[in-house]
Design a protein around this motif. Structure first.
Motif, PDB file in Angstrom:
ATOM      1  N   LEU A 106       0.832  -1.195   0.000  1.00 34.50           N
ATOM      2  CA  LEU A 106       0.000   0.000   0.000  1.00 34.50           C
ATOM      3  C   LEU A 106       0.869   1.248   0.000  1.00 34.50           C
ATOM      4  CD1 LEU A 106      -2.753  -0.922   2.646  1.00 34.50           C
ATOM      5  CD2 LEU A 106      -2.846  -1.206   0.162  1.00 34.50           C
ATOM      6  N   SER A 107       0.323   2.314  -0.554  1.00 36.19           N
ATOM      7  CA  SER A 107       1.020   3.595  -0.485  1.00 36.19           C
ATOM      8  C   SER A 107       0.950   4.135   0.938  1.00 36.19           C
ATOM      9  CB  SER A 107       0.376   4.594  -1.448  1.00 36.19           C
ATOM     10  OG  SER A 107      -0.944   4.926  -1.016  1.00 36.19           O
ATOM     11  N   GLY A 108       1.720   5.177   1.219  1.00 39.70           N
ATOM     12  CA  GLY A 108       1.687   5.770   2.554  1.00 39.70           C
ATOM     13  C   GLY A 108       0.297   6.247   2.923  1.00 39.70           C
ATOM     14  N   LEU A 109      -0.414   6.874   1.973  1.00 36.12           N
ATOM     15  CA  LEU A 109      -1.765   7.350   2.244  1.00 36.12           C
ATOM     16  C   LEU A 109      -2.716   6.190   2.493  1.00 36.12           C
ATOM     17  CD1 LEU A 109      -3.904   9.556   2.410  1.00 36.12           C
ATOM     18  CD2 LEU A 109      -4.081   9.504  -0.095  1.00 36.12           C
ATOM     19  N   GLU A 110      -2.587   5.120   1.712  1.00 33.83           N
ATOM     20  CA  GLU A 110      -3.474   3.971   1.890  1.00 33.83           C
ATOM     21  C   GLU A 110      -3.233   3.291   3.234  1.00 33.83           C
ATOM     22  OE1 GLU A 110      -4.358   2.299  -2.585  1.00 33.83           O
ATOM     23  OE2 GLU A 110      -2.344   2.028  -1.767  1.00 33.83           O
ATOM     24  N   LYS A 111      -1.977   3.235   3.660  1.00 34.97           N
ATOM     25  CA  LYS A 111      -1.695   2.653   4.974  1.00 34.97           C
ATOM     26  C   LYS A 111      -2.358   3.470   6.069  1.00 34.97           C
ATOM     27  CE  LYS A 111       2.702   0.466   3.746  1.00 34.97           C
ATOM     28  NZ  LYS A 111       4.177   0.534   3.826  1.00 34.97           N
ATOM     29  N   GLU A 112      -2.319   4.784   5.938  1.00 30.76           N
ATOM     30  CA  GLU A 112      -2.970   5.634   6.933  1.00 30.76           C
ATOM     31  C   GLU A 112      -4.480   5.471   6.896  1.00 30.76           C
ATOM     32  OE1 GLU A 112       0.405   9.212   7.002  1.00 30.76           O
ATOM     33  OE2 GLU A 112      -1.594   9.580   6.179  1.00 30.76           O
ATOM     34  N   MET A 113      -5.048   5.351   5.707  1.00 27.70           N
ATOM     35  CA  MET A 113      -6.500   5.155   5.610  1.00 27.70           C
ATOM     36  C   MET A 113      -6.926   3.809   6.183  1.00 27.70           C
ATOM     37  SD  MET A 113      -7.751   6.801   1.995  1.00 27.70           S
ATOM     38  CE  MET A 113      -6.843   5.630   1.000  1.00 27.70           C
ATOM     39  N   ALA A 114      -6.006   2.829   6.160  1.00 28.31           N
ATOM     40  CA  ALA A 114      -6.329   1.514   6.717  1.00 28.31           C
ATOM     41  C   ALA A 114      -6.525   1.582   8.221  1.00 28.31           C
ATOM     42  CB  ALA A 114      -5.226   0.510   6.380  1.00 28.31           C
ATOM     43  N   PHE A 115      -5.979   2.618   8.864  1.00 33.04           N
ATOM     44  CA  PHE A 115      -6.189   2.832  10.299  1.00 33.04           C
ATOM     45  C   PHE A 115      -7.464   3.658  10.483  1.00 33.04           C
ATOM     46  CE2 PHE A 115      -1.312   2.713  10.607  1.00 33.04           C
ATOM     47  CZ  PHE A 115      -1.320   1.337  10.759  1.00 33.04           C
ATOM     48  N   ARG A 116      -8.588   2.988  10.528  1.00 31.18           N
ATOM     49  CA  ARG A 116      -9.877   3.669  10.610  1.00 31.18           C
ATOM     50  C   ARG A 116     -10.188   4.081  12.046  1.00 31.18           C
ATOM     51  NH1 ARG A 116     -13.209   5.714   7.151  1.00 31.18           N
ATOM     52  NH2 ARG A 116     -15.063   4.674   7.976  1.00 31.18           N
ATOM     53  N   THR A 117     -11.134   4.986  12.173  1.00 30.22           N
ATOM     54  CA  THR A 117     -11.711   5.445  13.442  1.00 30.22           C
ATOM     55  C   THR A 117     -10.622   5.814  14.463  1.00 30.22           C
ATOM     56  OG1 THR A 117     -11.960   3.198  14.346  1.00 30.22           O
ATOM     57  CG2 THR A 117     -13.753   4.030  13.029  1.00 30.22           C
ATOM     58  N   GLU A 118     -10.722   5.256  15.691  1.00 27.32           N
ATOM     59  CA  GLU A 118      -9.760   5.592  16.743  1.00 27.32           C
ATOM     60  C   GLU A 118      -8.332   5.268  16.337  1.00 27.32           C
ATOM     61  OE1 GLU A 118     -10.883   4.621  20.995  1.00 27.32           O
ATOM     62  OE2 GLU A 118     -12.428   3.515  19.912  1.00 27.32           O
ATOM     63  N   MET A 119      -8.170   4.224  15.542  1.00 26.72           N
ATOM     64  CA  MET A 119      -6.817   3.826  15.151  1.00 26.72           C
ATOM     65  C   MET A 119      -6.091   4.967  14.452  1.00 26.72           C
ATOM     66  SD  MET A 119      -7.310  -0.080  13.830  1.00 26.72           S
ATOM     67  CE  MET A 119      -8.557   0.289  12.594  1.00 26.72           C
ATOM     68  N   GLY A 120      -6.775   5.629  13.538  1.00 26.13           N
ATOM     69  CA  GLY A 120      -6.169   6.746  12.830  1.00 26.13           C
ATOM     70  C   GLY A 120      -5.847   7.900  13.751  1.00 26.13           C
ATOM     71  N   LEU A 121      -6.707   8.136  14.749  1.00 26.44           N
ATOM     72  CA  LEU A 121      -6.463   9.211  15.699  1.00 26.44           C
ATOM     73  C   LEU A 121      -5.190   8.937  16.496  1.00 26.44           C
ATOM     74  CD1 LEU A 121      -7.629  11.850  16.975  1.00 26.44           C
ATOM     75  CD2 LEU A 121      -8.684  10.366  18.699  1.00 26.44           C
ATOM     76  N   TYR A 122      -5.046   7.727  17.023  1.00 29.92           N
ATOM     77  CA  TYR A 122      -3.861   7.388  17.809  1.00 29.92           C
ATOM     78  C   TYR A 122      -2.594   7.447  16.958  1.00 29.92           C
ATOM     79  CZ  TYR A 122      -7.324   5.630  21.142  1.00 29.92           C
ATOM     80  OH  TYR A 122      -8.374   5.517  22.003  1.00 29.92           O
ATOM     81  N   TYR A 123      -2.679   6.889  15.754  1.00 35.34           N
ATOM     82  CA  TYR A 123      -1.495   6.851  14.891  1.00 35.34           C
ATOM     83  C   TYR A 123      -1.076   8.264  14.478  1.00 35.34           C
ATOM     84  CZ  TYR A 123       1.601   5.728  11.017  1.00 35.34           C
ATOM     85  OH  TYR A 123       2.687   5.645  10.182  1.00 35.34           O
TER      86      TYR A 123
END
Length: 745
Positions: A106-123
């Motif tokens: 996955l691209s860098g953006l796709e990896k970040e999108m894979a962290f949905r909801t709270e996951m994206g907030l923490y990351y």
């Protein structure tokens, strides 16, 4: 391995070794009976004895640990098997995650999108620290955050339990700096043609890629957790076969035991492994007559590591303290040991409160109140003995006083500190037993993971024999406990256990049963939690796997016969378990996918290219986490729903999915200084079950507008004249809030 167990017939039992000798081997079951001079004359042990042998370092380590040669060999074998279990779990998690998302490509953006909801907030905070000029600068940014709840400035380290991100970000910066200094590559990248008219992207794999580094350490930590499970099962049952049973039960019920392979950044991914360590240390303390100060400090540190990453850890520790208190009431834990455990919990809570910058939820929790209440009850135990006749009435009164005083103290502390962040939890519990409903409780209960446990879950436990085995183990422990209780009620003080710090010999059978009684009570507590909130089966299932190890315990099942017969029975049970367990594993291995979310990618690309960096966004909580993480724009609401102020903000934002007028919603957004609202049609129409669509949830909160067309439906058709549509695709529509919002500032 020779499993050393207490003989049931005390009269026929040979003299016991002293406690210090008995505790030298950490994997000897409690109440060791006869032992043999293990390993004498064997070639390997002679090498261990020989200072000039092949393993002189082993001899030094063995002497430091105070172990006999045979005990040292057994310990080494146990640790090797534990390491193997940990490696297998790490590999299993990594493969499942990769198979599900094809994460490495996955691209860098796709990896970040894979962290949905709270996951994206923490990351996003991990990303903030590693992209800052210095680590200190990054730490300052997360402690003075202006993006997460615009226009407020908040200490996210206090609010969101972000110590794992801080630690990992520091490690990442150190790793990349060292590798750069030596000129060593840290990642391998390649161009990926995605087809279907989509632009090619660069995908990177290796520890130099931030997302790859992050998830790798999450999986390593949870691999280590499986090593602890093997050691835990071995120690509790007194047999390495028991450790094997625990590990196999976990794998056979993997989908019910953890979700770390799907949601690496969630708080329990970092926190739960330390709970396993904490409960292992607690088991050692319960088993030991006079636990050392080192053991208590180790318990405190593991307790702290469990509490710091996760805001819900306090509820698990509340069940632990309650289970220990029940064991104390029944006489299986002495007052001195119980007070030592309470002091350890209190110290941990105080340190956690300081490290969390005075987070009031810690001091106003039921957990904190229970520690004070139980301490008071133990301190006043002589008064209880004078007031009530020893026996059932005293036990009931102690339990009743504990519950009442804990509740009163909790609400008093909440009033003193003015804390209301955990008020929704009381409402959530209330909604489970009554017809009570409000906006916040329905936001939880409409999600399947916060609903009651589904009937399919215990059926899956039955298919792998996990539930029947646990019922058998608990029944045996309960039977022996009931015998103790009845004997105590008949004989009174003649049968009561002596204090463990007494100079006289204690009742060894009571000490041996104490840890089993605690584990059974803890299991019952986890059953109650899981039945009320399905998500909490992630505590229940692993503990059931631990309890399953006790089928190898000669202390409980020595009546079956010699060790060979017991092992034959265990292998027979494992063979039956493996039929469904193997099918479960094959189903997991068969999950193959590739992450793609083109509509959200288009949205984030548009935001980055067409809006100023200080543009403020509002919308659905999961999407806002991605907007903050990948676009770096300020947001007014986010998925961390545990704060009272955030819940009020979210309610104002979600009014877009109510039946209120557009004028009211626009005014709310203008007051929060929102520039853009991200509208998702799916939030307007979808529902997990009847009564759980957003407009229906709002009907409970806003009954006077019930029956009107939802505002989100009207905005999907035409956002004018109140808003202007500036971007749309088949999922998202971005509404621009009028510039009057700026003029009102």
């Amino acid at each position: 391995m020779v499993v050393k167990t207490r003989k049931q017939n005390v009269k026929d039992q040979p003299p016991q070794p002293n406690v210090d000798d008995r505790d030298r081997n950490p994997f000897v079951s409690p109440g060791t009976g006869k032992s043999r001079r293990a390993g004498k004359g064997t070639p390997f042990n002679s090498l261990l004895h020989n200072k000039n042998g092949l393993f002189p370092g082993f001899s030094f380590i063995r002497s430091k640990l105070g172990l006999t040669p045979s005990a040292f060999v057994k310990l080494g074998i146990t640790l090797v098997l534990a390491a193997l279990a940990g490696y297998l779990h790490w590999y299993h998690l990594s493969r499942l995650f990769e198979n599900d998302r094809h994460f490495s490509h996955l691209s860098g953006l796709e990896k970040e999108m894979a962290f949905r909801t709270e996951m994206g907030l923490y990351y996003s905070y991990f990303k903030t620290i590693i992209e800052a000029p210095t680590f200190i600068n990054g730490l300052y940014l997360v402690m003075n955050d202006r993006l997460t709840e615009y226009p407020l400035v908040i200490n996210t380290l206090k609010r969101f339990n972000l110590y794992p991100e801080v630690v990992l970000a520091s490690w990442y910066r150190i790793y990349t700096d060292i590798m750069e200094f030596f000129g060593l590559p840290t990642k391998m990248c390649w161009s990926i043609n995605r087809g279907e008219g989509m632009a090619a992207v660069d995908g990177c794999e290796g520890m130099g890629d931030p997302a790859y580094f992050y998830v790798t350490f999450v999986f390593l930590l949870n691999g280590l957790m499986m090593s602890l499970f093997f050691i835990y099962g071995t120690y509790l049952s007194g047999s390495r076969l028991g450790g094997m049973v625990t590990v196999l039960c976990f794998f056979f019920n993997h989908g019910e035991s953890t979700r770390v392979m799907w949601t690496p950044p969630l708080r329990e991914s970092f926190s739960y492994p330390f709970l396993v360590l904490q409960m292992l240390l607690l088991t050692h303390i319960l088993r030991t007559r006079n636990p050392s100060r080192k053991a208590m400090w180790a318990l405190a540190i593991s307790n702290l590591c469990f509490m710091l990453p996760w805001q819900f850890a306090q509820f698990v520790l509340l069940t632990q303290v309650a289970s220990l208190f029940a064991s104390y009431i029944l006489g299986y834990i002495s007052p001195t040991k119980m007070q030592s455990l309470l002091v350890t919990h209190m110290i941990t809570l105080a340190v956690c409160f300081v490290l969390m910058f005075g987070n009031s939820m810690l001091l106003t929790s039921f957990y904190a109140s229970s520690l004070v209440s139980i301490w008071g009850i133990i301190a006043l135990r002589d008064k209880f003995a004078e007031t009530f006749k020893p026996g059932l009435i005293t036990w009931v009164m102690q339990g009743l006083v504990c519950v009442v005083s804990t509740v009163i103290l909790k609400f008093m502390l909440s009033a003193v500190f003015g804390a209301s962040d955990d008020a929704h939890i009381s409402s959530l519990i209330k909604s489970k037993f009554t017809s009570y409903k409000d906006f916040d409780t329905m936001m939880y209960t409409c999600a399947a993971e916060f609903d009651f446990m589904e009937i399919e879950t215990p059926l899956r436990y039955i298919k792998t024999l996990l539930l029947p085995i646990n019922m058998l183990v608990v029944a045996v422990i309960a039977g022996r406990t009931i015998q103790d209780v009845v004997r105590f009620l008949r004989e009174g003080e003649k049968y009561s256990v002596k204090p463990e710090d007494d100079d006289d010999d204690e009742h060894p059978e009571m000490l041996a049963k104490g840890e089993l009684v605690y584990h059974s009570l803890q299991l019952i507590a986890f059953v109650v939690l899981a039945m009320l909130i399905m998500r909490l089966k992630l505590f229940l299932t692993p503990h059931m796997c631990i309890m399953a190890s006790l089928i190898c315990s000669k202390q409980l099942f020595g009546w079956i016969g010699e060790k060979f017969k017991l092992h034959v029975m265990v292998f027979g049970i494992l063979s039956i378990m493996a039929m469904q367990g193997a099918a479960n594993l094959q189903a997991q291995w068969g999950i193959m996918g590739e992450f793609s979310n083109l509509p959200q990618e288009q949205l984030l690309d548009w935001i980055r290219d067409n809006t100023p960096p200080n543009s403020v966004f509002a919308g659905a909580m999961p999407t806002m986490a991605s907007v903050k993480l990948s676009a770096g724009r300020p947001i007014v609401n986010h998925p961390h729903y545990e704060d009272a102020g955030l819940r009020e903000r979210t309610k104002l934002v979600y009014a877009m999915y109510s039946r209120k007028s557009a004028e009211v919603v626009k005014r709310n957004l203008m007051q929060m200084e929102v520039d853009y609202f991200v509208l998702e049609d799916s939030w307007c129409t979808r529902r997990s079950r009847p009564g759980c669509s957003m407009p229906e949830i709002w009907d409970v909160e806003d009954p006077q507008n019930a029956g009107k067309v939802p505002l989100c439906t009207l905005m999907s058709r035409d956002s004018r004249p109140h808003f202007a549509t500036v971007f749309h695709n088949n999922v998202y529509k971005v509404l621009k809030v009028p510039k009057a919002a700026k003029e009102l500032r």
